[in-house]
Structure formats: C-alpha cells, structure tokens
Design an enzyme around this catalytic site. Structure first.
Site, PDB file in Angstrom:
ATOM      1  N   LYS A   1       3.286  44.486  19.713  1.00 11.46           N
ATOM      2  CA  LYS A   1       3.807  45.807  19.009  1.00 11.46           C
ATOM      3  C   LYS A   1       3.622  46.446  19.597  1.00 11.46           C
ATOM      4  O   LYS A   1       3.294  47.308  20.826  1.00 11.46           O
ATOM      5  CB  LYS A   1       2.884  45.549  17.872  1.00 11.46           C
TER       6      LYS A   1
ATOM      7  N   ARG B   1      -8.259  50.131   5.326  1.00 16.67           N
ATOM      8  CA  ARG B   1      -6.522  50.213   5.316  1.00 16.67           C
ATOM      9  C   ARG B   1      -6.040  49.532   4.582  1.00 16.67           C
ATOM     10  O   ARG B   1      -5.822  48.854   3.542  1.00 16.67           O
ATOM     11  CB  ARG B   1      -5.935  49.985   6.707  1.00 16.67           C
TER      12      ARG B   1
ATOM     13  N   TYR C   1       3.980  77.052  32.732  1.00 16.39           N
ATOM     14  CA  TYR C   1       4.518  78.438  31.227  1.00 16.39           C
ATOM     15  C   TYR C   1       3.145  79.109  30.867  1.00 16.39           C
ATOM     16  O   TYR C   1       1.863  78.253  31.641  1.00 16.39           O
ATOM     17  CB  TYR C   1       4.741  77.512  30.365  1.00 16.39           C
TER      18      TYR C   1
ATOM     19  N   MET D   1       8.066  70.303  29.832  1.00 20.45           N
ATOM     20  CA  MET D   1       8.756  69.016  29.322  1.00 20.45           C
ATOM     21  C   MET D   1       9.354  68.372  30.328  1.00 20.45           C
ATOM     22  O   MET D   1       8.857  67.102  30.355  1.00 20.45           O
ATOM     23  CB  MET D   1       9.538  69.613  28.176  1.00 20.45           C
TER      24      MET D   1
HETATM   25  C1  PLP Z   1      -3.504  46.204  17.474  1.00 13.29           C
HETATM   26  C2  PLP Z   1      -4.051  45.383  16.900  1.00 13.29           C
HETATM   27  C3  PLP Z   1      -4.685  43.908  17.893  1.00 13.29           C
HETATM   28  C4  PLP Z   1      -4.619  44.290  19.084  1.00 13.29           C
HETATM   29  O1  PLP Z   1      -5.993  45.191  19.888  1.00 13.29           O
HETATM   30  P1  PLP Z   1      -5.710  45.482  20.937  1.00 13.29           P
HETATM   31  O2  PLP Z   1      -7.180  45.987  20.486  1.00 13.29           O
HETATM   32  O3  PLP Z   1      -5.134  46.287  21.834  1.00 13.29           O
HETATM   33  O4  PLP Z   1      -6.666  44.375  21.505  1.00 13.29           O
HETATM   34  C5  PLP Z   1      -5.169  43.591  16.832  1.00 13.29           C
HETATM   35  N1  PLP Z   1      -5.202  42.761  15.578  1.00 13.29           N
HETATM   36  C6  PLP Z   1      -4.366  43.644  14.892  1.00 13.29           C
HETATM   37  C7  PLP Z   1      -4.016  43.561  13.495  1.00 13.29           C
HETATM   38  C8  PLP Z   1      -3.832  44.792  15.560  1.00 13.29           C
HETATM   39  O5  PLP Z   1      -3.245  45.487  14.887  1.00 13.29           O
END
Ligand code: PLP
Length: 384
Positions: free
Chosen positions: A51, A149, A277, A325
């Site tokens: 992801k 969640r 800055y 930046m």
């Molecule tokens: C992002 C995610 C993972 C992986 O998490 P890591 O800590 O990077 O291993 C696993 N399961 C779900 C549902 C996630 O959203």
C-alpha cells in the site's frame, strides 16, 4: 535529465528480505514442531503489503519484484491502488484493506481485486454488484477486536454476520483483524485482541461459515508472538528492510531504499552569523557549510533542522538551520576536503557509516513508516 537528489530502490534487497521473512517463519514453525513449543507448527504464508506506493518505494516495480520472488498475495489500501497494480500487469491476488463505502466498486469486479468487507453496508453493496454480474466474489472479513477503526465489532457478531454469510454471491475466503499495539510490548490490548480474534473465529464456526483462512499479524506482531501468525502474516515494513521500534530481529534484513544527493555549494560562515530561514542557527565558531539540494518538498521533514545528520565523505555532518523547500545545510567544518559535487547520503550507507529510516524517525519523534511514505513525488526512484 535527473535531478541529483535520487532514491535508489534495491529490488535485490527487497527479494532477499522477502525470503528472509519466509525462512524465519519456516524455521520458527519447524522449531515449534520439533521442540513441541506452543505456536504454529506449519509456516504461515505471506501477504506482502504494498500500500501507499509500496511505502514510497514505487508500488508497480515493488509489486512486480515480489511477484517474481514468489509472493502469492499482495495487499493495498484501496481499490485505486489495486487497479493501478492490475493495470501494470500484476496477476497474483490483490487484497484491498480499506473501507469501500465511498469508492466506485466496479474496480473490484473489473480488475479482479479481493475486497475486505468491514461493514454490513459494504456487504450489501458487493452482494448486489456481484448478483448483477452473475459472479461470485471472494472476500476477506474484517473483525474489529479493539482497534476501533474498521471492522465488525467482535462482541456482536451473532447479530451482524448471518446476513453477510448468507449472501448468495459472496464467498468468505478469510477472516482477519489488525492490532493496535503490536509494537508496544507492555500494552495489554495486544493480548486482549488476540483472544477476542480467536473467539470471533469460533463464532464463525458456530454460525456455520465455510472453511476460510485467518490472518492478523503486521510486522510487529509477526516479530512479537508466533501465536498470531495463523495462516498468513501481513508484513509491510519488514519487507522494506526495517524493524519497527522498539522491537529487534535476528532476520538479515537490508533497507531497500537509500536517498542520496550532491553538494551544490560549500561556504564559510563567520562567528555570529545565522543560517537560513528564521536565522535559527548561529555560528559560534567559523563554520563550513555544505548546501544540499534536498528539502521538505523531497519529503525531508522540517524538524530535521538542527536535529538530523547526513553522511559526507564517510562522516556524519549535522543538519544546521532550517530545512527549506528545496535545500538544507549541513555543518562540514570538521570534515576534510569537502567540495561541490561530493555525494551526500541522507538514507543509506557511505563508507562504514549508515543512516536508516528508523534512526531518522527517532531524531524527529516519528516512525520510519512516515519517513518512507513521505518521500517526495519529485524524487526520481531508480531501481537496481
Ligand atoms: C499496513 C498494514 C499492514 C502492514 O503493517 P507493517 O507494520 O508495515 O508490517 C498489515 N495489515 C494491515 C491491515 C495494514 O493496514
């Protein structure tokens, strides 16, 4: 034309991390078997998490490399990420973790994605989409065991699940949950979530749900407790060569990403003068500064100003003044012979020195995930 601040993504390291995780799981479950320890006796499979553009590494290339390395399932955050991978030619199953409520669901069907159903409404929507197409859709069911969640609450499944399980065009392939505190060894929620998940799996049996697999473990949970490996584990961060703090690991992991730049100017600053800055850094001795063309637009956090380091000529140089930046400045007064054009390592190795995303995260009070994911879109990734 490639600008000189570039990210090198080592697909060989990625493959080797993937195999190291596999070997670790096989070895530990072998020990469970032969020594009669608790924990699984059969090694779980791996769902490789790609992801968020593969944690900033570039999802298409990373997914293709993992597929070649033998990954049997990938996971993404939403339908759009899944469609992008399918469009780029990925063929292994792709699991979508996120909520589907405000998404266009066509992508699930048109691009053969495996959705996570985490609410009755998502179940309805997918059931009607599948019925309309005369298809049977395989899905993973998410149970909320305390993260609060997404997911069906663990404590009223008898009421909320029967309708979903009866959906004529939906087939339950797996059930999963997600831990909120796997990387906090002292926290009691982890154990609570573990037992709630096991209870939820028993409830599925009572409800007559067909055979399905179970998964729960992110990187931290994988390292922490083999009792939560179940049938698949879901590592993200470990694949990219990093261990979530404060945990440790004996696996031979290598960071996949390194970030380098070049010095574009070297200049002297007199005692009492300030830099950058806000004039946040004042020279209390004659200082030699290296100007480096990498800033917060490249994903380098402003908090690194006066808190972080870079590697120059095999030595650590402190970042001084504000990160702006497009540029930052480092104090190279004590490093001999620094000149324009010298390589600067922001993440990675130079000589025998190394900086990884976990250390950088520690300097500024964040987590390595954020360091990796925020790498700027204008930073060219090149793959080796
Ligand atoms: C992002 C995610 C993972 C992986 O998490 P890591 O800590 O990077 O291993 C696993 N399961 C779900 C549902 C996630 O959203």
């Amino acid at each position: 034309m490639v600008r000189c601040t570039t990210a090198r993504v080592d697909l060989g390291a990625l493959e080797s991390n993937f195999k190291a995780i596999d070997a670790y799981l096989a070895n530990e479950s072998g020990l469970n078997r032969s020594a009669g320890r608790g924990g699984p006796a059969i090694a779980p499979g791996t769902i490789a998490v790609v992801k968020a553009n593969a944690y900033g590494h570039g999802a298409r290339r990373v997914a293709a490399a993992l597929e070649t390395a033998g990954a049997t399932m990938l996971a993404v955050a939403d339908i759009e990420e899944g469609v992008d991978l399918r469009t780029s030619g990925i063929r292994v199953p792709i699991l979508v973790f996120g909520a589907l409520s405000v998404s266009d669901l066509d992508g699930v069907f048109d691009f053969d994605l495996t959705p996570t159903i985490s609410s009755p409404a998502a179940g309805h929507a997918l059931q009607s989409g599948a019925a309309k197409r005369g298809a049977t859709l395989r899905y993973h069911l998410k149970i909320d065991t305390g993260m609060n969640r997404l997911g069906f609450r663990h404590d009223n499944l008898h009421r909320t699940l029967p309708e979903l399980l009866d959906s004529a065009n939906l087939a339950l392939e797996a059930v999963h949950t997600h831990f909120g505190t796997a990387d906090e060894p002292g926290h009691t929620l982890f154990e609570m979530q573990r037992t709630r998940f096991e209870t939820a799996c028993r409830t599925l049996d009572e409800l007559g749900a067909g055979p399905r697999v179970r998964h729960a473990a992110n990187s931290a949970a994988l390292l922490r407790d083999s009792r939560v490996w179940f049938d698949f584990v879901r590592p993200g961060l470990l694949l990219y060569g990093l261990v979530p703090a404060p945990l440790g690991s004996t696996m031979p992991l290598k960071p996949v990403m390194s970030l380098t730049s070049r010095i574009v100017a070297v200049k002297g600053v007199r005692v009492g003068e300030t830099v950058g800055y806000g004039g946040r850094f004042t020279a209390d001795r004659p200082v030699t500064l290296a100007v480096i063309p990498a800033g917060y637009a490249d994903g380098l956090d402003r908090r690194l100003g006066d808190h972080g380091f870079v590697l120059v000529r095999g030595r650590r140089a402190k970042i001084v003044g504000a990160v702006s930046m497009d540029m930052l400045t480092a104090d190279v007064t004590d490093i001999e012979g620094v000149g324009t054009g010298d390589e600067v390592v922001l993440l990675g190795m130079q000589g025998d020195k190394a900086i990884d995303a976990r250390e950088m995260a520690d300097w500024i009070g964040t987590i390595p995930y954020e360091i990796l994911c925020r790498l700027g879109s204008r930073v060219e990734r090149y793959y080796v």
